[in-house]
Design an enzyme around this catalytic site. Structure first.
Site, PDB file in Angstrom:
ATOM      1  N   ASP A  47     -22.666 -15.068  22.740  1.00 54.38           N
ATOM      2  CA  ASP A  47     -23.648 -14.117  23.276  1.00 54.38           C
ATOM      3  C   ASP A  47     -24.594 -13.752  22.143  1.00 54.38           C
ATOM      4  OD1 ASP A  47     -25.132 -12.150  24.447  1.00 54.38           O
ATOM      5  OD2 ASP A  47     -23.415 -11.008  25.210  1.00 54.38           O
ATOM      6  N   ASP A  90      31.770  10.253 -12.832  1.00 50.44           N
ATOM      7  CA  ASP A  90      31.909  10.406 -14.274  1.00 50.44           C
ATOM      8  C   ASP A  90      31.451   9.111 -14.941  1.00 50.44           C
ATOM      9  OD1 ASP A  90      33.930   8.552 -13.934  1.00 50.44           O
ATOM     10  OD2 ASP A  90      35.544  10.034 -14.039  1.00 50.44           O
TER      11      ASP A  90
END
Length: 1143
Positions: free
Chosen positions: A24, A935
């Protein structure tokens, strides 16, 4: 495409669905069927004008295909079942032949490449066919630009817009070239004419061929642009990782930045003005902060599937051993680049050659070398006429700095010219020209360097000269170096000892080595015999700041680095010999057979007919290794000056030294005497003991005697040590003070037999000069050789300064009493200013008291950790065991959810990393925590566990050593588990394995006294189906359960932190603290020696240097504040040094 063919439908595809599309010519935006946009999110709204009027519609950004080619464009919806295509989205469909200003000789480039290639026969013909097949890929015109078909980049700015900049004056010669570039870019849509509030100056740069390159100064824009995280890899990293096959190809992407579109919202930032007209870029401009990173990331991603390819900005490197494979991969690269929309310049490309130029280096099978082009540039260098030319030359030379072992030393004189330049004018001499030619000659003859092999360890060899450090890097077992580094010492570093210079050089080298290591170990070879022993270098022998020593010593703890002693370092034998400075020559006093401390003193003679009364003091000591006095002499010299007394004392010591076997050290506090002996005495001997004015020396007989002694015994060393220093500040303080006391006593002997107990301070006091701290209203007199003071509470003796520490220590050592008791004992007989402070100073040096006395202050209150807001945010883990063997298991891994207290128990055969990971993998199948706290056990601190946590996205936390309170939640559960198992297993301890599920269920359904809920209720909101369960909650709907759970969790509160004790202390940087001995035996010290606090992490945890010299984080519960620190300030460094030396 023929325009008539545009009337025919085009083949299209959206999300796998094929449909028709129509060109287009009047459409400004592409329209697609509504059905394909239902799941898309609009990016904006625009007004669409049609024959029916204007209408606002949402705009989407969609990817689809037209004629088999991918299109990414802005679209709107349409009611049709086909696509209406805007011509601007598929410009290639009606593509016209490109017509720009200057056509490049493409045919010549192709013929050159075919002639230079190492391909033969059919492979060469295949390459020629590739040139024809991919003709659209090659650059046909100068300033030709590709078009990368990806989503446009958006240039984000900060909160402040950049300020527009004025245009620089333009060189008239550049205008024609720049105008040609602008015209060509306008034709291709890279530039558009558009006004903007921003302006960036154009800065034309001349090219070697006489044309000009258009450069824009985007510095002002770049100040406001956030730097993206992804940045280009360093060229050194690329060179070390490239594949060096037999056939190598380099491709140059022409104007690559300009192939990348930017969003229209970003155009205004790129604006510039040329000949009164403003232009904006529609593509990524050169000079923009993030252009290299965005462009390189796209090319790298595009070629990631092709093997043996490396990309650095617009340069692509490809290499293979097999010619067939090389051509196949080249065709794949050509296809990818063409479809992506890039353009390749054959002018700068090299195809299928054994040696190619890449990143400015000549790439060979073995390594890299300087290119012939670079060497030719060096030969074309002429002496600079101004500052700018000199800076340009130095920039060129600096590119090859790693090819010469002493590059920094060679160019330093040239850099000094910059510092003395007067504006743009420089002073250039013939010596500078000779130096420049010397550097150029060395670079042109420099050998190739080897590339880093990431499969082997890195070798770093280090040596030093008085002014610079030398570093070479090698691959392990290789003979050719990877690179050279040369570091010129600063003015401060030149004064360092040789050891400190080597450590400085090692530090500079390791900064580079950690990059070159690539995960492999680094082996450092240096002339330092033992890196661990230099930790014990005494403070007086250190000239560098303590922060440097801390940095240097930190490398000893790095597991990636190993240090080795290399006495020869054959590769570095050409380095100038290292000259020892005076500190390096001086050994520790314990290495001398004898040490003499000398001093001279003079007072005003009591007889008006005489001017002075001098005396000298000599102390003969040995370090065994403790300071031990062998003999002392206090000798009156009569009417002489203090200078003669100083020289006479050294002469006396030299004569005594002749009778001693082995080296002898003589220490004097007279700078004049020490400097004269070490520097001037040889000249005086040669000129007959005349000074610089050709006049006879003063005290010439004594200087001749000293010279004779040194000639007879060359191992006599005489050094200067500053007098009147604080106690224990150096090795020689005690001996110096003793010699000072003896010299003062000698100067007071006139015609009396008693030797007075005096020093310089007491001498001033008796002469009516009141030193600081001595009140004028007290009476001072000399009685029986001692200075007495009459005070309101009676007469007291004022001892010399050197005797005071020993007096205090003698009083303290009777029963190791405290401050007040010791003060009262001393003050009963003696007095001097600041007696109480001196008592504190001496007591806090008492090692026995420091390591055995209990802490006098309490630690700060325990900090309450924040309760997580959700379950599974944080887990506490720990091991229980070893337990009695049960079904082959000895340990239990305990996992506690921090928010709810919910417990999971996993039996294991050993507390290993593999067992931990296996158990946690089962648990993380339910939920993955954000944090795991443990720990510092081996199972939790291993690299394997860290890698597992990293892959899971889990952060690891560790409690400080010997401080179970940091993991209080899991420690309390451990005690509950042991207690419950003990009660359930009375008489059968080996059956605990079968009871673990029972224990877990019991713990999770036990009420917490603080929260009034069970862990099961906090986790699930309802009771479990157990005895005493709340049956009402078992029949609730899910919505009611969730509501109840939210109510329970919101009602929880965090217990407040208990108030601090009035005797609590707060840690601060610099405080002296002592760490608790982990498990002291009976009658053994309970505390380690004092050490300063290096960093405060929080009120309960600090960083210190432990007794082994390691930097560790410890809890304040395991520390005590060293006694007698006023307001938490540290002790004098002298006290710490004394204790460290003693220990």
């Amino acid at each position: 495409m023929d325009p008539l063919q545009l009337l025919q439908p085009l083949e299209a595809e959206i999300k796998g669905t094929k449909l028709k599309a129509h060109w287009d010519s009047g459409a400004t935006i592409t329209c697609v069927p509504q059905a394909f946009l239902e799941e898309e999110v609009p990016i904006k709204n625009i007004w669409i004008k049609t024959i029916h009027g204007e209408k606002e519609q949402p705009v989407y950004y969609l990817t689809f295909k037209i004629q088999g080619r991918k299109v990414e464009a802005e679209v709107i919806s349409s009611p049709y079942d086909y696509i209406l295509v805007s011509p601007s989205d598929i410009p290639w469909l009606m593509k016209k032949p490109l017509q720009l200003t200057t056509l490049v000789p493409l045919q010549e480039y192709e013929e050159r490449l075919l002639k230079q290639t190492m391909l033969t026969g059919s492979y060469k013909e295949k390459l020629q066919s590739l040139f024809l097949k991919y003709d659209a890929l090659w650059q046909h015109w100068e300033n030709q630009v590709g078009h990368r078909r990806i989503k446009p980049h958006h240039i984000a700015t900060g909160t402040v817009n950049p300020r527009p900049q004025k245009q620089y004056p333009i060189n008239p010669k550049a205008k024609a070239s720049i105008q040609t570039v602008i015209n060509d870019l306008l034709k291709q849509g890279v530039l558009i004419q558009q006004n903007s509030i921003m302006n960036t100056p154009v800065y034309p740069v001349p090219k070697p061929d006489g044309k000009w390159r258009m450069v824009l100064d985007y510095r002002e824009v770049n100040k406001t642009i956030p730097l993206i995280a992804a940045q280009n890899q360093h060229s050194a990293g690329i060179l070390s990782s490239i594949f060096r096959g037999k056939y190598k190809t380099t491709l140059d992407l022409s104007n690559g930045f300009w192939a990348h579109s930017i969003t229209p919202e970003s155009y205004w930032l790129t604006a510039f003005t040329w000949l009164g007209q403003q232009y904006c870029w529609t593509r990524l401009p050169q000079g923009f902060l993030n252009s290299p990173a965005l462009f390189t990331a796209d090319v790298v991603d595009l070629l990631k599937e092709v093997p043996n390819v490396q990309v650095y900005v617009d340069d692509i490197y490809i290499s293979h051993d097999d010619p067939r494979e090389h051509l196949e991969q080249l065709e794949k690269v050509f296809s990818l680049l063409l479809n992506a929309g890039y353009v390749v310049s054959l002018k700068k490309s090299e195809i299928a050659q054994h040696e190619v130029e890449f990143l400015g280096f000549n790439i060979t099978k073995e390594g890299r070398g300087l290119t012939e082009t670079f060497k030719q540039k060096l030969l074309n260098i002429t002496p600079p006429r101004d500052l700018k030319q000199l800076q340009s030359i130095l920039g060129l030379l600096n590119f090859a700095r790693n090819f010469i072992p002493n590059f920094s030393e060679l160019v330093k004189p040239l850099y000094n010219i910059i510092a003395t330049a007067n504006g743009k004018y420089i002073t250039w001499t013939t010596d500078n020209s000779q130096q420049l030619q010397n550097i150029i000659s060395m670079l042109n003859s420099a050998e190739n360097l080897e590339e880093r092999n990431p499969e082997v360890r890195l070798i770093m060899k280090v040596n030093t000269s008085p002014s610079a450090g030398y570093i070479r890097f090698y691959n392990e077992f290789a003979k050719r170096p990877i690179m050279y580094l040369n570091y010129v010492y600063t003015k401060a570093e030149v004064k360092f000892t040789n050891t400190e210079k080597l450590l400085t050089t090692i530090h500079k080298g390791l900064i580079k080595a950690l990059d070159l290591g690539m995960g492999q170990e680094i082996l450092v070879y240096s002339p330092i015999v033992s890196m661990t022993k230099i930790q014990k270098t005494p403070l007086p022998e250190r000239k560098a700041l303590p922060i440097r020593w801390i940095t240097w010593m930190s490398y000893l703890e790095d597991p990636r680095i190993q240090f080795h002693y290399d006495k020869t370092l054959p590769e570095l034998q050409q380095v100038p010999t290292v000259t020892d400075d005076i500190i390096a020559k001086i050994k520790h006093p314990s290495e001398f057979s004898m040490v003499f401390y000398t001093d001279g003193s003079a007072i005003k003679h009591p007889n008006v007919n005489k001017s002075h009364n001098a005396g000298m003091g000599i102390a003969q000591v040995q370090f065994k290794p403790e300071f031990t006095v062998i003999n002392t002499w206090s000798i009156p010299l009569g009417d002489h000056t203090a200078q003669l007394a100083e020289v006479a004392a050294v002469e006396f010591a030299c004569k005594k030294a002749l009778k001693i076997d082995g080296p002898v050290l003589i220490v004097t506090d007279s700078f004049y005497v020490a400097e004269s002996v070490n520097k001037e005495l040889p000249y005086w001997q040669s000129n007959g003991f005349f000074n610089n004015k050709k006049k006879p020396l003063k005290h010439v007989s004594k200087w001749k005697s000293i010279a004779d002694c040194i000639q007879l015994k060359p191992d006599i060393i005489i050094i200067h040590e500053k007098g009147h220093q604080p106690t224990a500040s150096t090795f020689h303080t005690e001996g110096n003070n003793l010699a000072d006391k003896l010299a003062t006593q000698g100067s007071y002997v006139v015609n009396i037999n008693t030797t007075p107990s005096l020093d310089a301070e007491l001498d001033q006091l008796l002469q009516g000069q009141y030193p600081k701290g001595f009140p004028k209203h007290y009476q001072y007199q000399l009685e029986n050789g001692q200075v007495m003071v009459t005070r309101p509470n009676g007469k007291r003796i004022i001892p010399p300064k050197s005797d005071r520490p020993q007096i205090i220590l003698q009083a303290h050592n009777i029963a190791h009493t405290g401050r007040d008791s010791t003060f009262l004992k001393v003050s009963s007989k003696y007095w001097w200013p600041n007696l109480r402070k001196d008592v504190v100073k001496v007591i806090r040096q008492c090692k026995q008291c420091l390591v055995t006395n209990a802490a006098t202050l309490a630690a700060p209150p325990i900090l309450r950790p924040e309760r997580p807001v959700k379950p599974f945010d944080k887990f506490f883990i720990d091991y229980i065991g070893p337990l009695p063997p049960s079904n082959g298991y000895l340990h239990v891994l305990v996992v506690v959810d921090s928010m709810t207290g919910f417990v999971w128990l996993y039996p294991t055969k050993a507390p290993s990393t593999s067992a931990t990971v296996k158990a946690l993998n089962m648990l993380t199948s339910i939920a993955v925590p954000k944090v795991i706290h443990s720990d510092q056990g081996a199972a939790f601190t291993s690299a394997t566990f860290a890698d597992w946590a990293k892959n899971k996205g889990i952060q690891l936390e560790f409690s400080t050593p010997y401080h179970p309170q940091s993991s209080g939640k899991v420690e309390r559960k451990n005690s509950d588990i042991k207690r419950l198992l003990t009660k359930l297993l009375v008489g059968r301890p080996a059956k605990w394995y079968d009871l673990l599920p029972v224990v877990q269920l019991a713990l999770n359904n036990s009420y917490s006294p603080s929260s009034k809920y069970t862990p099961h209720q906090l986790l699930f909101g309802i009771d479990s189906n157990t005895p005493f369960a709340n049956s009402d909650t078992l029949d609730l709907s899910r919505e009611e359960e969730l509501s109840l759970l939210q109510e329970i969790r919101s009602s929880l509160y965090l217990p407040s932190t208990p108030p601090a004790s009035i005797r609590a202390w707060s840690p601060s940087v610099g405080q002296l603290v002592q760490e608790r001995v982990a498990r002291p035996a009976s009658l053994r010290p309970r505390w380690h020696k004092p050490t300063p606090v290096l960093e405060v992490i929080n009120p309960r945890a600090v960083v210190i240097l432990d007794h082994l010299g390691n930097r560790r984080t410890v809890s304040v519960d395991n520390l005590k504040l060293t006694a007698y620190q006023k307001d938490g300030t540290p002790n004098e460094s002298a006290a710490v040094v004394a204790m460290e030396k003693d220990e």
